[in-house]
Design an enzyme around this catalytic site. Sequence first.
Site, PDB file in Angstrom:
ATOM      1  N   GLU A  40       0.827  -1.208   0.000  1.00  7.01           N
ATOM      2  CA  GLU A  40       0.000   0.000   0.000  1.00  7.01           C
ATOM      3  C   GLU A  40       0.862   1.259   0.000  1.00  7.01           C
ATOM      4  O   GLU A  40       0.546   2.248  -0.679  1.00  7.01           O
ATOM      5  CB  GLU A  40      -0.930   0.002   1.206  1.00  7.01           C
ATOM      6  N   CYS A 195     -11.914   1.292 -14.920  1.00 10.69           N
ATOM      7  CA  CYS A 195     -12.319   2.681 -14.684  1.00 10.69           C
ATOM      8  C   CYS A 195     -11.070   3.557 -14.602  1.00 10.69           C
ATOM      9  O   CYS A 195     -10.802   4.221 -13.599  1.00 10.69           O
ATOM     10  CB  CYS A 195     -13.142   2.771 -13.396  1.00 10.69           C
ATOM     11  N   CYS A 202     -16.175   1.406 -20.137  1.00 13.72           N
ATOM     12  CA  CYS A 202     -17.510   1.405 -19.534  1.00 13.72           C
ATOM     13  C   CYS A 202     -18.391   0.275 -20.054  1.00 13.72           C
ATOM     14  O   CYS A 202     -19.273  -0.213 -19.343  1.00 13.72           O
ATOM     15  CB  CYS A 202     -18.193   2.750 -19.777  1.00 13.72           C
ATOM     16  N   CYS A 205     -17.902  -2.646 -17.796  1.00 12.12           N
ATOM     17  CA  CYS A 205     -17.815  -2.366 -16.361  1.00 12.12           C
ATOM     18  C   CYS A 205     -19.067  -2.875 -15.640  1.00 12.12           C
ATOM     19  O   CYS A 205     -20.195  -2.602 -16.082  1.00 12.12           O
ATOM     20  CB  CYS A 205     -17.663  -0.862 -16.128  1.00 12.12           C
ATOM     21  N   CYS A 211     -24.251   3.904 -13.289  1.00 12.19           N
ATOM     22  CA  CYS A 211     -23.176   4.899 -13.161  1.00 12.19           C
ATOM     23  C   CYS A 211     -23.640   6.218 -13.766  1.00 12.19           C
ATOM     24  O   CYS A 211     -23.957   6.297 -14.964  1.00 12.19           O
ATOM     25  CB  CYS A 211     -21.919   4.414 -13.873  1.00 12.19           C
TER      26      CYS A 211
END
Length: 350
Positions: A40, A195, A202, A205, A211
Site C-alpha cells: 500500500e 475505470c 464502460c 464495467c 453509473c
Amino acid sequence: MPKTEKKSFSQRLLAWFYQHGRKDLPWQQDISPYRVWVSEIMLQQTQVNTVIPYYQRFMGSFPTIEALANATQDQVLHHWTGLGYYARARNLHKTAQMVVNDFGGHFPDNVDTLETLPGIGRSTAGAICAIAYHQPATILDGNVKRVLARHQAIDGWPGQSTTSKQLWALAEQYTPQKRPADYTQAIMDLGATLCTRTKPQCSICPLSIDCKGFADGNPTNYPGKKPKKSQPIRKCLFLIIRNPEGDVLLEQRPANGLWGSLWVFPQCKKESDIPNICSQFSCKATEWQLLSEQRHTFSHFHLDYQPVLIDTPSPSSIMDSTSVVWYNPNSPLEVGTAQPVKQLLEQLMI
C-alpha cells in the site's frame, strides 16, 4: 441510499472480481499485515507495473517486519531508489521499528491505532484491516476515488475537503460487512484496469448500469481536476567529482528537506562557485566539463540541473566524514540515491 442499491453495488463488484480481477500480484500472495502495508505504501502515487519489481526486491531483502526494523536507513533507501517520494521509505522504516518495539512485531488490528504510526493514513489503515484482518474497514485511494466519483457524478476535486467528505461517505456506505478483503481488492482493481483515468472501458464495467458519469456520457469529467498552478523552476549544478580510480564523491543530505538522507552530488548555483565547493571536500578543481542540462520534476516544482564533470586527485581527508563517500559506480554501495543521481551514475558506467 437504499440498502438494495448498496448490496447490488458490492455484489456486482465482487462477481466481476471473481471472474476478471487480478489475483496474481505479488502482494496478493501469502497475505499478511506486513505485506499489505508495504504494498500500500509503495502503490501510493505509483503505478502497479512500476511497483512490482521494487516490491519483489524489497521482500527478498526484508521478508519480515523484524528484518526491516533491523536494517539501516541507507539499506532501506537503497531499495527505494527510483520510486520517489522518499519520505514513504523513511516512514516505513520508522513504523517497522515501532511495531517491533511497541507492539511485539504484530501490526495493530484497528484503524485508529494504525493511523498513529508514521506514514499510515486513514485509507492505508483501512486496507490493512480489510485485506489482512478481514474487517469491514473503508479505503479511499486514488482508484477508489475515481470509481466512486464517476458512479455518483461527483465533479469536485478530491483534494477539497467537501469532496473528500462526500467520497468517504460513499466509500463507507458501499463497503460490505461480508468479504471485505475481496471487496477492497475488487474496487481498487476496477479503478486500475477498467475505470481508468483516460479511456475507461464502460461497456464491460459491472457498475455502468447505474453509473451517473456513464449515463451523462462524460465519465472522464469525474472526479474534478486539481486547479492548475504554474510550476516554479529551480536551477543548480550537479558536481560529479571523480578521483583517478573512477570513484565519484557523494554527500548525504540532511534528514529533513529535499532528498532527506539520500546520497547526492554536491551542488551549487553558478559555475564560479565550483572551486569553492570542491575545496570544502579537500578537492582541487582547475578544469571541468559542463554537460547537457536536464530536468527532474517534483510535485511542486521543476529542477533543471546541469551535470559538471570534475576530475581531481582523491584526498584521504574526506573519509573522516560520515556524510561523504567515494562511490564506485561499478561496485555500488547499498545507499539510497535520488533518481537523477542514479541515472547519472548509470551513465558513468557505460
